[in-house]
Design a protein around this motif. Structure first.
Motif, PDB file in Angstrom:
ATOM      1  N   ILE A 139      49.453  28.288  43.623  1.00  0.00           N
ATOM      2  CA  ILE A 139      48.998  29.515  44.289  1.00  0.00           C
ATOM      3  C   ILE A 139      50.022  30.637  44.278  1.00  0.00           C
ATOM      4  O   ILE A 139      49.756  31.673  43.780  1.00  0.00           O
ATOM      5  CB  ILE A 139      48.415  29.406  45.702  1.00  0.00           C
ATOM      6  N   VAL A 140      51.305  30.253  44.763  1.00  0.00           N
ATOM      7  CA  VAL A 140      52.582  30.952  44.885  1.00  0.00           C
ATOM      8  C   VAL A 140      52.783  31.713  43.460  1.00  0.00           C
ATOM      9  O   VAL A 140      53.041  32.698  43.192  1.00  0.00           O
ATOM     10  CB  VAL A 140      53.751  30.503  45.311  1.00  0.00           C
ATOM     11  N   PHE A 141      52.586  30.661  42.410  1.00  0.00           N
ATOM     12  CA  PHE A 141      52.991  31.033  40.921  1.00  0.00           C
ATOM     13  C   PHE A 141      51.706  31.911  40.409  1.00  0.00           C
ATOM     14  O   PHE A 141      51.872  33.074  39.683  1.00  0.00           O
ATOM     15  CB  PHE A 141      53.076  30.166  39.967  1.00  0.00           C
ATOM     16  N   ALA A 142      50.629  31.943  40.886  1.00  0.00           N
ATOM     17  CA  ALA A 142      49.345  32.719  40.717  1.00  0.00           C
ATOM     18  C   ALA A 142      49.564  34.125  41.202  1.00  0.00           C
ATOM     19  O   ALA A 142      49.338  35.248  40.544  1.00  0.00           O
ATOM     20  CB  ALA A 142      48.158  32.170  40.961  1.00  0.00           C
ATOM     21  N   LEU A 143      50.031  34.139  42.401  1.00  0.00           N
ATOM     22  CA  LEU A 143      50.265  35.607  43.109  1.00  0.00           C
ATOM     23  C   LEU A 143      51.468  36.348  42.391  1.00  0.00           C
ATOM     24  O   LEU A 143      51.390  37.439  42.198  1.00  0.00           O
ATOM     25  CB  LEU A 143      50.510  35.145  44.522  1.00  0.00           C
ATOM     26  N   GLN A 144      52.538  35.285  41.828  1.00  0.00           N
ATOM     27  CA  GLN A 144      53.547  36.039  41.424  1.00  0.00           C
ATOM     28  C   GLN A 144      53.143  36.618  39.965  1.00  0.00           C
ATOM     29  O   GLN A 144      53.656  37.696  39.733  1.00  0.00           O
ATOM     30  CB  GLN A 144      54.562  35.213  41.199  1.00  0.00           C
ATOM     31  N   ALA A 145      52.313  35.994  39.362  1.00  0.00           N
ATOM     32  CA  ALA A 145      51.828  36.411  37.960  1.00  0.00           C
ATOM     33  C   ALA A 145      50.998  37.626  38.189  1.00  0.00           C
ATOM     34  O   ALA A 145      51.288  38.636  37.466  1.00  0.00           O
ATOM     35  CB  ALA A 145      50.988  35.401  37.288  1.00  0.00           C
ATOM     36  N   ALA A 146      50.290  37.809  39.298  1.00  0.00           N
ATOM     37  CA  ALA A 146      49.638  39.045  39.517  1.00  0.00           C
ATOM     38  C   ALA A 146      50.361  40.180  39.739  1.00  0.00           C
ATOM     39  O   ALA A 146      50.499  41.346  39.136  1.00  0.00           O
ATOM     40  CB  ALA A 146      48.595  38.869  40.578  1.00  0.00           C
ATOM     41  N   ALA A 147      51.506  39.937  40.427  1.00  0.00           N
ATOM     42  CA  ALA A 147      52.616  40.858  40.844  1.00  0.00           C
ATOM     43  C   ALA A 147      53.354  41.455  39.706  1.00  0.00           C
ATOM     44  O   ALA A 147      53.528  42.677  39.432  1.00  0.00           O
ATOM     45  CB  ALA A 147      53.406  40.447  41.899  1.00  0.00           C
ATOM     46  N   TRP A 148      53.543  40.323  38.801  1.00  0.00           N
ATOM     47  CA  TRP A 148      54.401  40.921  37.410  1.00  0.00           C
ATOM     48  C   TRP A 148      53.478  41.451  36.509  1.00  0.00           C
ATOM     49  O   TRP A 148      54.003  42.526  35.853  1.00  0.00           O
ATOM     50  CB  TRP A 148      55.187  39.602  36.924  1.00  0.00           C
ATOM     51  N   TYR A 149      52.345  41.361  36.452  1.00  0.00           N
ATOM     52  CA  TYR A 149      51.333  41.970  35.793  1.00  0.00           C
ATOM     53  C   TYR A 149      51.303  43.619  36.146  1.00  0.00           C
ATOM     54  O   TYR A 149      51.247  44.636  35.292  1.00  0.00           O
ATOM     55  CB  TYR A 149      49.747  41.367  35.746  1.00  0.00           C
ATOM     56  N   MET A 150      51.072  43.711  37.479  1.00  0.00           N
ATOM     57  CA  MET A 150      51.278  44.979  37.856  1.00  0.00           C
ATOM     58  C   MET A 150      52.460  45.731  37.589  1.00  0.00           C
ATOM     59  O   MET A 150      52.565  46.806  37.178  1.00  0.00           O
ATOM     60  CB  MET A 150      51.175  45.029  39.490  1.00  0.00           C
ATOM     61  N   ALA A 151      53.629  44.940  37.775  1.00  0.00           N
ATOM     62  CA  ALA A 151      54.750  45.485  37.032  1.00  0.00           C
ATOM     63  C   ALA A 151      54.837  45.999  35.838  1.00  0.00           C
ATOM     64  O   ALA A 151      55.292  47.006  35.554  1.00  0.00           O
ATOM     65  CB  ALA A 151      56.068  44.524  37.800  1.00  0.00           C
ATOM     66  N   TRP A 152      54.376  45.094  35.026  1.00  0.00           N
ATOM     67  CA  TRP A 152      54.196  45.512  33.511  1.00  0.00           C
ATOM     68  C   TRP A 152      53.369  46.756  33.204  1.00  0.00           C
ATOM     69  O   TRP A 152      53.647  47.709  32.464  1.00  0.00           O
ATOM     70  CB  TRP A 152      53.725  44.395  32.772  1.00  0.00           C
ATOM     71  N   THR A 153      52.159  46.989  33.986  1.00  0.00           N
ATOM     72  CA  THR A 153      51.268  47.855  33.824  1.00  0.00           C
ATOM     73  C   THR A 153      52.105  49.326  34.264  1.00  0.00           C
ATOM     74  O   THR A 153      51.917  50.303  33.681  1.00  0.00           O
ATOM     75  CB  THR A 153      50.042  47.982  34.538  1.00  0.00           C
ATOM     76  N   LEU A 161      55.534  41.165  31.281  1.00  0.00           N
ATOM     77  CA  LEU A 161      54.282  40.525  30.886  1.00  0.00           C
ATOM     78  C   LEU A 161      54.553  39.282  30.521  1.00  0.00           C
ATOM     79  O   LEU A 161      53.591  38.321  30.846  1.00  0.00           O
ATOM     80  CB  LEU A 161      53.807  41.324  29.621  1.00  0.00           C
ATOM     81  N   ALA A 162      55.688  38.776  29.878  1.00  0.00           N
ATOM     82  CA  ALA A 162      55.987  37.446  29.520  1.00  0.00           C
ATOM     83  C   ALA A 162      55.962  36.529  30.935  1.00  0.00           C
ATOM     84  O   ALA A 162      55.695  35.417  31.079  1.00  0.00           O
ATOM     85  CB  ALA A 162      57.278  37.368  28.527  1.00  0.00           C
ATOM     86  N   THR A 163      56.596  37.137  32.078  1.00  0.00           N
ATOM     87  CA  THR A 163      56.689  36.544  33.225  1.00  0.00           C
ATOM     88  C   THR A 163      55.393  36.237  33.858  1.00  0.00           C
ATOM     89  O   THR A 163      55.101  35.233  34.358  1.00  0.00           O
ATOM     90  CB  THR A 163      57.573  37.539  34.254  1.00  0.00           C
ATOM     91  N   ALA A 164      54.536  37.409  33.756  1.00  0.00           N
ATOM     92  CA  ALA A 164      53.245  37.260  34.416  1.00  0.00           C
ATOM     93  C   ALA A 164      52.420  36.276  33.645  1.00  0.00           C
ATOM     94  O   ALA A 164      51.665  35.595  34.220  1.00  0.00           O
ATOM     95  CB  ALA A 164      52.611  38.503  34.129  1.00  0.00           C
ATOM     96  N   LEU A 165      52.325  36.122  32.281  1.00  0.00           N
ATOM     97  CA  LEU A 165      51.872  35.143  31.603  1.00  0.00           C
ATOM     98  C   LEU A 165      52.211  33.463  31.956  1.00  0.00           C
ATOM     99  O   LEU A 165      51.487  32.683  32.011  1.00  0.00           O
ATOM    100  CB  LEU A 165      51.758  35.416  30.094  1.00  0.00           C
ATOM    101  N   GLY A 166      53.795  33.740  31.996  1.00  0.00           N
ATOM    102  CA  GLY A 166      54.194  32.503  32.176  1.00  0.00           C
ATOM    103  C   GLY A 166      53.863  31.942  33.661  1.00  0.00           C
ATOM    104  O   GLY A 166      53.635  30.520  33.846  1.00  0.00           O
TER     105      GLY A 166
END
Length: 214
Positions: A139-153, A161-166
């Motif tokens: 769950i922590v990695f999923a939440l981090q992925a969401a935050a990084w996707y927001m950062a990419w936008t 984006l690579a961090t979000a997908l990872g």
């Protein structure tokens, strides 16, 4: 004769407003250090547990406890230094809107992480099933992925984006591997180094470069 005032085109005004909103602000040191130090230290801890699971490390229980405690103490000490530095520099009150938005997003994610940890810890103790506790990392990695996707936008930087997908791939993998300790720890180790420490280093480098420019 007074100089004729310079007129700005609509494009100039738009560029100026965009610079205010987006800016090129450096990331807060707290954010950079929390990722860099957390990724390195907890990645090292996971690597230590991999050695234990593989039978390569056989320490007494007290030594294991001291090692794990030192990891957390070291992380909290480094994080405290970063927080004090940011407060001294006043970064929480200034900077481009995009930078402040990112900082708020990651802070909110951190608060959600604490809730997730408490929920799964209580559930694991109540049901006497350690595997329940292991779901928290997914769950922590999923939440981090969401935050990084927001950062990419907001920033449109490829590594975000690579961090979000990872993070998304890691979350799914960890959820599947909770009953496979060695594989689970291996995925955690790699993910902490690549998805926490590496982005942390990039942000730390940007933060230091920005502080020198001030």
């Amino acid at each position: 004769m007074p100089a004729k005032p310079k007129l700005h085109s609509p494009e100039d005004d738009l560029a100026f407003m965009r610079s205010i909103v987006e800016g090129g602000g450096r990331p807060p040191m707290t954010l950079a250090v929390s990722y860099l130090a957390g990724g390195l230290l907890y990645g090292l801890q996971c690597l230590f547990h991999v050695g234990q699971a593989a039978g390569l490390i056989r320490w007494p229980d007290l030594a294991n406890l001291v090692f794990v405690a030192l990891i957390s103490v070291s992380f909290l000490s480094i994080l405290t230094w970063a927080i004090l530095k940011d407060r001294k520099d006043g970064l929480s009150q200034r900077g481009p809107m995009a930078a402040r938005t990112l900082s708020a997003a990651f802070s909110a994610t951190g608060m959600a992480n604490v809730s997730v940890i408490l929920i799964f810890a209580i559930g694991a103790v109540r049901d006497n099933d350690f595997a329940i506790w292991l779901y928290y990392a997914a769950i922590v990695f999923a939440l981090q992925a969401a935050a990084w996707y927001m950062a990419w936008t907001l920033k449109r930087r490829g590594w975000m984006l690579a961090t979000a997908l990872g993070g998304w791939v890691t979350a799914v993998a960890l959820g599947v591997l909770v009953r496979e300790p060695l594989w689970y720890l291996g995925v955690c180790t790699v993910a902490l180094f690549l998805l926490f420490a590496l982005p942390g280093w990039i942000m730390f480098r940007d933060a230091r470069a920005g502080s020198r420019a001030v």
